[in-house]
Design a protein around this motif. Structure first.
Motif, PDB file in Angstrom:
ATOM      1  N   ILE A  57      59.502  75.793  11.445  1.00 38.63           N
ATOM      2  CA  ILE A  57      60.925  76.053  11.188  1.00 38.63           C
ATOM      3  C   ILE A  57      61.516  74.976  10.276  1.00 38.63           C
ATOM      4  CG2 ILE A  57      63.209  76.169  12.260  1.00 38.63           C
ATOM      5  CD1 ILE A  57      61.837  77.419  14.714  1.00 38.63           C
ATOM      6  N   GLU A  58      61.221  73.713  10.587  1.00 43.23           N
ATOM      7  CA  GLU A  58      61.772  72.619   9.781  1.00 43.23           C
ATOM      8  C   GLU A  58      61.222  72.641   8.362  1.00 43.23           C
ATOM      9  OE1 GLU A  58      64.280  70.823  10.746  1.00 43.23           O
ATOM     10  OE2 GLU A  58      64.209  71.943  12.626  1.00 43.23           O
ATOM     11  N   ARG A  59      59.927  72.881   8.213  1.00 43.39           N
ATOM     12  CA  ARG A  59      59.334  72.929   6.872  1.00 43.39           C
ATOM     13  C   ARG A  59      59.894  74.088   6.066  1.00 43.39           C
ATOM     14  NH1 ARG A  59      53.144  71.814   8.939  1.00 43.39           N
ATOM     15  NH2 ARG A  59      53.279  69.534   9.016  1.00 43.39           N
ATOM     16  N   ALA A  60      60.051  75.247   6.717  1.00 41.28           N
ATOM     17  CA  ALA A  60      60.615  76.403   6.017  1.00 41.28           C
ATOM     18  C   ALA A  60      62.051  76.129   5.600  1.00 41.28           C
ATOM     19  CB  ALA A  60      60.545  77.640   6.907  1.00 41.28           C
ATOM     20  N   ARG A  70      67.044  73.259  20.715  1.00 46.67           N
ATOM     21  CA  ARG A  70      67.785  72.558  19.665  1.00 46.67           C
ATOM     22  C   ARG A  70      66.846  72.160  18.549  1.00 46.67           C
ATOM     23  NH1 ARG A  70      69.841  69.913  24.165  1.00 46.67           N
ATOM     24  NH2 ARG A  70      68.586  68.072  23.663  1.00 46.67           N
ATOM     25  N   ARG A  71      67.345  72.147  17.340  1.00 45.23           N
ATOM     26  CA  ARG A  71      66.532  71.797  16.183  1.00 45.23           C
ATOM     27  C   ARG A  71      65.942  70.406  16.350  1.00 45.23           C
ATOM     28  NH1 ARG A  71      67.934  74.619  11.415  1.00 45.23           N
ATOM     29  NH2 ARG A  71      66.398  73.261  10.376  1.00 45.23           N
ATOM     30  N   ARG A  72      64.648  70.285  16.066  1.00 42.23           N
ATOM     31  CA  ARG A  72      63.906  69.012  16.093  1.00 42.23           C
ATOM     32  C   ARG A  72      63.760  68.432  17.505  1.00 42.23           C
ATOM     33  NH1 ARG A  72      67.462  68.769  11.820  1.00 42.23           N
ATOM     34  NH2 ARG A  72      66.503  68.736   9.744  1.00 42.23           N
ATOM     35  N   GLU A  73      64.085  69.219  18.540  1.00 43.22           N
ATOM     36  CA  GLU A  73      64.057  68.689  19.909  1.00 43.22           C
ATOM     37  C   GLU A  73      62.657  68.286  20.341  1.00 43.22           C
ATOM     38  OE1 GLU A  73      65.609  69.902  24.402  1.00 43.22           O
ATOM     39  OE2 GLU A  73      65.605  71.396  22.801  1.00 43.22           O
ATOM     40  N   PHE A  74      61.638  69.009  19.878  1.00 41.29           N
ATOM     41  CA  PHE A  74      60.271  68.758  20.343  1.00 41.29           C
ATOM     42  C   PHE A  74      59.397  68.061  19.301  1.00 41.29           C
ATOM     43  CE2 PHE A  74      61.547  72.510  22.922  1.00 41.29           C
ATOM     44  CZ  PHE A  74      61.423  71.927  24.183  1.00 41.29           C
ATOM     45  N   LEU A  75      59.966  67.621  18.203  1.00 42.62           N
ATOM     46  CA  LEU A  75      59.152  66.987  17.166  1.00 42.62           C
ATOM     47  C   LEU A  75      58.572  65.645  17.617  1.00 42.62           C
ATOM     48  CD1 LEU A  75      61.074  67.782  13.863  1.00 42.62           C
ATOM     49  CD2 LEU A  75      59.266  69.070  15.010  1.00 42.62           C
ATOM     50  N   PHE A  76      59.183  65.043  18.639  1.00 42.78           N
ATOM     51  CA  PHE A  76      58.652  63.781  19.163  1.00 42.78           C
ATOM     52  C   PHE A  76      57.268  63.968  19.786  1.00 42.78           C
ATOM     53  CE2 PHE A  76      60.276  65.731  22.960  1.00 42.78           C
ATOM     54  CZ  PHE A  76      59.457  65.269  23.971  1.00 42.78           C
ATOM     55  N   LEU A  77      56.919  65.222  20.092  1.00 47.62           N
ATOM     56  CA  LEU A  77      55.618  65.489  20.714  1.00 47.62           C
ATOM     57  C   LEU A  77      54.453  65.217  19.768  1.00 47.62           C
ATOM     58  CD1 LEU A  77      56.338  68.855  22.576  1.00 47.62           C
ATOM     59  CD2 LEU A  77      55.965  66.617  23.617  1.00 47.62           C
ATOM     60  N   GLY A  78      54.737  65.141  18.464  1.00 49.43           N
ATOM     61  CA  GLY A  78      53.659  64.977  17.492  1.00 49.43           C
ATOM     62  C   GLY A  78      52.769  63.785  17.766  1.00 49.43           C
ATOM     63  N   GLY A  79      53.385  62.622  17.998  1.00 48.66           N
ATOM     64  CA  GLY A  79      52.601  61.410  18.267  1.00 48.66           C
ATOM     65  C   GLY A  79      51.824  61.501  19.561  1.00 48.66           C
ATOM     66  N   ILE A  80      52.459  62.047  20.596  1.00 47.81           N
ATOM     67  CA  ILE A  80      51.804  62.176  21.903  1.00 47.81           C
ATOM     68  C   ILE A  80      50.612  63.118  21.810  1.00 47.81           C
ATOM     69  CG2 ILE A  80      52.121  62.938  24.290  1.00 47.81           C
ATOM     70  CD1 ILE A  80      55.080  62.189  24.008  1.00 47.81           C
ATOM     71  N   LEU A  81      50.813  64.256  21.149  1.00 48.57           N
ATOM     72  CA  LEU A  81      49.734  65.240  21.036  1.00 48.57           C
ATOM     73  C   LEU A  81      48.592  64.720  20.174  1.00 48.57           C
ATOM     74  CD1 LEU A  81      51.918  68.441  20.571  1.00 48.57           C
ATOM     75  CD2 LEU A  81      50.645  67.770  22.613  1.00 48.57           C
ATOM     76  N   GLY A  82      48.934  63.986  19.101  1.00 45.63           N
ATOM     77  CA  GLY A  82      47.888  63.401  18.263  1.00 45.63           C
ATOM     78  C   GLY A  82      47.031  62.421  19.039  1.00 45.63           C
ATOM     79  N   SER A  83      47.676  61.581  19.853  1.00 42.28           N
ATOM     80  CA  SER A  83      46.935  60.631  20.686  1.00 42.28           C
ATOM     81  C   SER A  83      46.083  61.364  21.720  1.00 42.28           C
ATOM     82  CB  SER A  83      47.916  59.682  21.397  1.00 42.28           C
ATOM     83  OG  SER A  83      48.682  58.963  20.458  1.00 42.28           O
TER      84      SER A  83
END
Length: 253
Positions: A204-207, A146-159
């Motif tokens: 995908i979202e940026r495009a 689903r669109r944006r389903e994994f975007l929450f990973l950004g904060g976790i991966l950054g940490s």
């Protein structure tokens, strides 16, 4: 009863797979033709960058050029690429800088590849195939999700990357144990596998919002691919060395 239960659950599972495939195809249709075309350009550029990486490795094996200078050159080429505006006029220049950065990165990885070849050349093939399969699977899961389903990973991966950086800094200053080094390798592998999913959905979202800088997006995925490949290469090499030591002990006994 056991047979009936097995059939029942098997039927349930089959229904679930059919539903998942149906929803996955619907999610794929939500990606506009413009974004789909952008993804094709991204993955084509990524393939060319990986070919340039292989050329860089080969050049090191021929002339032993990999080292600190090529590492600095890689960073310089990437910084130069990111500083050039993504306009149609600069497109060719930015593609060349991407290929140059990939080739320099390959030369930088050359010493590691050289060591692996001396131990067992098949490790190199296994690491690349494993990385390619993992990359394909994680990218596909991000595209079909689903669109944006994994975007929450950004904060976790950054940490998680911050944790890796602090561990490497502490190891450099105070010396690290083998356990810490092993943790860094495996934890880093998981982190960059997560980045494959996250970066794919971000592309995908940026495009979809009008950002069609396929060179920059290819660079993001190239970084993820190389990070996974290096860690998988180290893991397989260590496993091969462990097996070799065990065989030597058995022969001595």
């Amino acid at each position: 009863m056991a047979t009936t239960g097995s059939y029942y659950y098997g039927g349930q599972q089959g229904s679930g797979n059919s539903s998942w495939n149906s929803s996955a195809m619907k999610n794929l249709k939500k990606i506009s033709p413009v974004v789909q075309n952008h993804l094709k350009r991204v993955y084509l550029s990524l393939s060319c960058a990986l070919a340039s990486l292989a050329v860089g490795v080969y050049l090191h094996l021929l002339w032993n050029i990999g080292g600190i200078l090529t590492a600095v050159g890689t960073i310089g080429a990437i910084v130069w690429l990111l500083s050039v505006p993504p306009t149609p006029y600069n497109e060719g220049k930015r593609v060349k800088l991407l290929m140059a950065a990939a080739a320099l990165k390959g030369a930088t990885l050359g010493p590691l590849v050289d060591v692996v070849i001396e131990i067992d050349p098949s490790i190199l093939v296994s690491a690349f195939v494993g990385t390619a399969l993992a990359f394909a699977c994680f990218s596909a899961s991000a595209i079909l999700a689903r669109r944006r389903e994994f975007l929450f990973l950004g904060g976790i991966l950054g940490s998680s990357v911050s944790i890796l950086l602090w561990l490497q800094l502490a190891s450099g200053l105070f010396g690290g144990s083998m356990a810490v080094h092993t943790f860094e390798i495996y934890f880093g592998l998981l982190v960059f596998l997560g980045y494959i999913i996250f970066d794919t959905q971000m592309i995908i979202e940026r495009a979809d919002l009008g950002d069609h800088d396929y060179v920059k997006h290819s660079l993001d995925l190239f970084t993820d691919f190389v990070a996974v490949f290096v860690r998988l290469l180290v893991i397989l090499t260590k496993n091969a060395e462990s097996r070799s030591e065990k065989e030597k002990r058995k022969r001595r006994a």
